[in-house]
Design a protein around this motif. Sequence first.
Motif, PDB file in Angstrom:
ATOM      1  N   THR A   1      62.406  48.551 -27.445  1.00  0.00           N
ATOM      2  CA  THR A   1      62.671  47.826 -28.448  1.00  0.00           C
ATOM      3  C   THR A   1      61.836  48.368 -29.850  1.00  0.00           C
ATOM      4  O   THR A   1      60.825  48.939 -29.735  1.00  0.00           O
ATOM      5  CB  THR A   1      62.272  46.478 -28.336  1.00  0.00           C
ATOM      6  OG1 THR A   1      60.956  46.363 -28.048  1.00  0.00           O
ATOM      7  CG2 THR A   1      63.049  45.954 -27.367  1.00  0.00           C
TER       8      THR A   1
ATOM      9  N   PRO B   1      58.551  43.634 -32.945  1.00  0.00           N
ATOM     10  CA  PRO B   1      57.945  44.294 -31.733  1.00  0.00           C
ATOM     11  C   PRO B   1      58.225  45.680 -31.341  1.00  0.00           C
ATOM     12  O   PRO B   1      59.482  45.832 -31.378  1.00  0.00           O
ATOM     13  CB  PRO B   1      57.943  42.992 -30.849  1.00  0.00           C
ATOM     14  CG  PRO B   1      59.284  42.406 -31.181  1.00  0.00           C
ATOM     15  CD  PRO B   1      59.303  42.340 -32.560  1.00  0.00           C
TER      16      PRO B   1
ATOM     17  N   ARG C   1      58.318  48.302 -28.069  1.00  0.00           N
ATOM     18  CA  ARG C   1      58.062  48.300 -26.817  1.00  0.00           C
ATOM     19  C   ARG C   1      58.612  50.003 -26.200  1.00  0.00           C
ATOM     20  O   ARG C   1      59.543  50.353 -26.451  1.00  0.00           O
ATOM     21  CB  ARG C   1      58.791  47.560 -25.851  1.00  0.00           C
ATOM     22  CG  ARG C   1      58.552  47.619 -24.303  1.00  0.00           C
ATOM     23  CD  ARG C   1      59.346  46.529 -23.684  1.00  0.00           C
ATOM     24  NE  ARG C   1      59.165  46.582 -22.272  1.00  0.00           N
ATOM     25  CZ  ARG C   1      58.221  45.752 -21.512  1.00  0.00           C
ATOM     26  NH1 ARG C   1      57.544  45.272 -22.297  1.00  0.00           N
ATOM     27  NH2 ARG C   1      58.008  45.806 -20.113  1.00  0.00           N
TER      28      ARG C   1
ATOM     29  N   THR D   1      53.961  51.637 -19.867  1.00  0.00           N
ATOM     30  CA  THR D   1      55.026  50.702 -20.906  1.00  0.00           C
ATOM     31  C   THR D   1      53.882  50.329 -21.912  1.00  0.00           C
ATOM     32  O   THR D   1      52.964  49.523 -21.597  1.00  0.00           O
ATOM     33  CB  THR D   1      55.703  49.731 -20.330  1.00  0.00           C
ATOM     34  OG1 THR D   1      56.657  50.313 -19.327  1.00  0.00           O
ATOM     35  CG2 THR D   1      56.650  49.119 -21.370  1.00  0.00           C
TER      36      THR D   1
ATOM     37  N   SER E   1      52.915  48.388 -25.767  1.00  0.00           N
ATOM     38  CA  SER E   1      53.436  47.441 -26.643  1.00  0.00           C
ATOM     39  C   SER E   1      52.711  47.301 -27.783  1.00  0.00           C
ATOM     40  O   SER E   1      51.587  47.387 -27.620  1.00  0.00           O
ATOM     41  CB  SER E   1      53.716  46.048 -25.760  1.00  0.00           C
ATOM     42  OG  SER E   1      54.461  46.109 -24.650  1.00  0.00           O
ATOM     43  N   THR E   2      53.277  47.157 -29.029  1.00  0.00           N
ATOM     44  CA  THR E   2      52.499  46.874 -30.101  1.00  0.00           C
ATOM     45  C   THR E   2      53.384  46.018 -31.102  1.00  0.00           C
ATOM     46  O   THR E   2      54.520  45.871 -30.788  1.00  0.00           O
ATOM     47  CB  THR E   2      52.136  48.369 -30.978  1.00  0.00           C
ATOM     48  OG1 THR E   2      51.295  47.953 -31.911  1.00  0.00           O
ATOM     49  CG2 THR E   2      53.346  49.155 -31.185  1.00  0.00           C
ATOM     50  N   THR E   3      53.047  45.858 -32.320  1.00  0.00           N
ATOM     51  CA  THR E   3      53.705  45.093 -33.254  1.00  0.00           C
ATOM     52  C   THR E   3      53.630  45.714 -34.602  1.00  0.00           C
ATOM     53  O   THR E   3      52.458  45.712 -34.965  1.00  0.00           O
ATOM     54  CB  THR E   3      53.326  43.621 -33.376  1.00  0.00           C
ATOM     55  OG1 THR E   3      53.470  43.084 -32.023  1.00  0.00           O
ATOM     56  CG2 THR E   3      53.983  42.629 -34.132  1.00  0.00           C
TER      57      THR E   3
END
Length: 749
Positions: free
Chosen positions: A299, A315, A317, A364, A366-368
């Motif tokens: 994403t 977001p 991912r 995996t 994740s960040t924004t």
Amino acid sequence: MSVVATSSAPGRQLLHNLGQRDANRRTLALLLPLVAAAVAIAAWARHWPAASLLFGGLLAALLLGGVYGVYRLRQLRLVALAQRLDRLYPALEDSTGLLLRDEGSQAPLNLLEQLQQQRIQTRLETLQADTPQLLHFSWRPALFGTGALLLLAAASLLYRPTAPVAAAALPVHFPAADAPTRPGQPVAPKLLDTRLRVLPPAYTRRLAFTPGSLSFSCPAGSRVRWTARVNRPAGAAPMLELGSKRYSFRAVAGQPTEFVVELPVTVSTLYRLRFAGQTSDDYALDVVPDQAPTLKIETPKPYTLIEFGQSSSVPVRVALRDDYGLSEAQLVATVAQGQGEAVKFKEVITTLTSQLRGQPRQATLSTTLRLPALGLTYGDEVYFYVRARDNARHLTRSDTYLVQWEDTTVQDGLTDMSMSVNVVPAYFRSQRQIIIDTEKLMAERASLPAATFAERANNLGFDQKMLRLRYGKFLGEESESGSGAAAPRPPADADSSHQEHAGEAAHSADDGHDHSAAATPPGGEAASNNAELMEPYMHRHDDEETADFLEPAVKAKLRGVLNQMWEAELRLRLAKPAEARPYEYRALRLLKQVQQQTRAYVRKSGFEPPVLPEATARLSGDLAGAATPRLQQQTTKPATQPEIREALRLLAALRAGQPARPADAVALERAGQAVAQAALQKPGAYLAAVRALRQLATDARTGHTACTSCFAPAEMALTALLPAPPAAPVRTSSGSQLSQRYFQNLTSR
């Protein structure tokens, strides 16, 4: 009264004896743990012969430290000793230093000092007689340290190293060594076996291992050690032939029948051993290269549009994978701000390495992406990608993804600059500003007086009216009446000042249109007849059918815009902004649709072929000069891989029972060279075929019976090296039995 002066020599000697005894005790306390430490180092050093240099360095440092410590202890400092006695025994009255002064000093003792010196010497002798250990000393630390070190040395006797496990001795096959030896013939030098040990590189985080076969695989960059054992010492050492390079073994110290060679390997290849004029079989060394990390952005999508009213946080991912371990990951975002030639770019790097704890093989992340924090506003864009590194510093980056923040105030569909008429509606910013001002007025309603609230709502209604009039020009409206439809023309005798005022707002006197400046005189029939005569020649701006170049569908949607603006203006005038807001939003939405529908398309200019003479060439069938000249030549196709095809034919003949001839060995060796080249790339797939062809060639040269078990691997490898044959037509089945009978009945009639 007379005083007898005494010399201070007995007192100095007394202090010297005390210091000597104390230095002896301290020297012994220092040497005991040093000797125990040396014993412990020597006991453990025998378990790790490879670290002999390290243990030797520790012993040398220990010896130097002991010598320096003993030297410092043997240097007596009587002044410090006297001060120490004064601190320990108050009866000495801080006067022990007088014992160090003698008659030959520059400052002779006076009568009082002589008396005190004699008194202190007597007291010191008394203390020494009463207390044998005048200077306190504890043996406990030295004995405790010595005991601990001796226990450590004793533990080495019970230690049984579990690693490294001795590598299994792997026999090496020499084809020429199969011949039997004659009785009484001296035993020739022979390489009995070899042991392998592989040390993978540090980035793999794998321990050293011992392969179970001479053909093995290992990571790229590993260090491989071959340890060969011979039956008796020979003049020359064995030799390792690794690909096209040769490396000599070196003798192991203290073991005349063992030789070792250690090399780093980076590419797959074949190797063999040479010793005493004999050459072993080929063995495969398969080197597995380190693969770059793979990553996939789950994403968002490759293109993301943040519409008006949606969240400004995106977001991200990412799924990463590597064969040995991931060490670093970053998100690189490039922010594009502005339009046209005033676009500015800024790069922002976000580190994601903190999420890769322990260097995992897969992770995996994740960040924004927070667009306002990156400095974006409406209409800006951000391009981002993710890059990752593994333990071997191999870099991989993903595709570039785009996130765009929609701006409803900017026109996206621009027409060509060369067109004389711009049909794209303008003033999109005004409608959005009206929506913002309406929402602000609703939020401040509780804190505003009723009169102020009504005044501001009326002002917004006036702004909405002016915007509606501006858009009405695209439908030919030049009056302020109506809800968006064209207002009817007033009668000739009506006051036309309102229309003239609206016309002046949109046109000038020299705009190229025929504006009639003469007003119809009231009650004048002649003037009315003149107006009727001029009607066919007048250009009316309030005729919506001929006032613009818009498509009918666009006109219908633009009429809807004006209707929504009219409804919003009505409710704003009534101080009801909450009821006007839905109409304002619908007007803005319709304006965006009109904007998309009014995009202009300009065909690109390019080569245009000349027009064919249709009247003379149509249906004539004349193709003279139309076809491109071609030169054709029939050539025979050269045979591909003739040595492999000849070897396959020869193998089929040998399998059928044809006796092998020495000339056949040449053909088999040529095919073996081709297979060996393929084995350099895939040792595991073609190594058996190389051995089989070599054995068959040897049998053909010596006249022995061909090896029956060598045909299968040789033929399989040679067939795999041939190119795939072209596809041939295959007769397909006609279907089931019922369909076949039906077809036969049809053909029999």
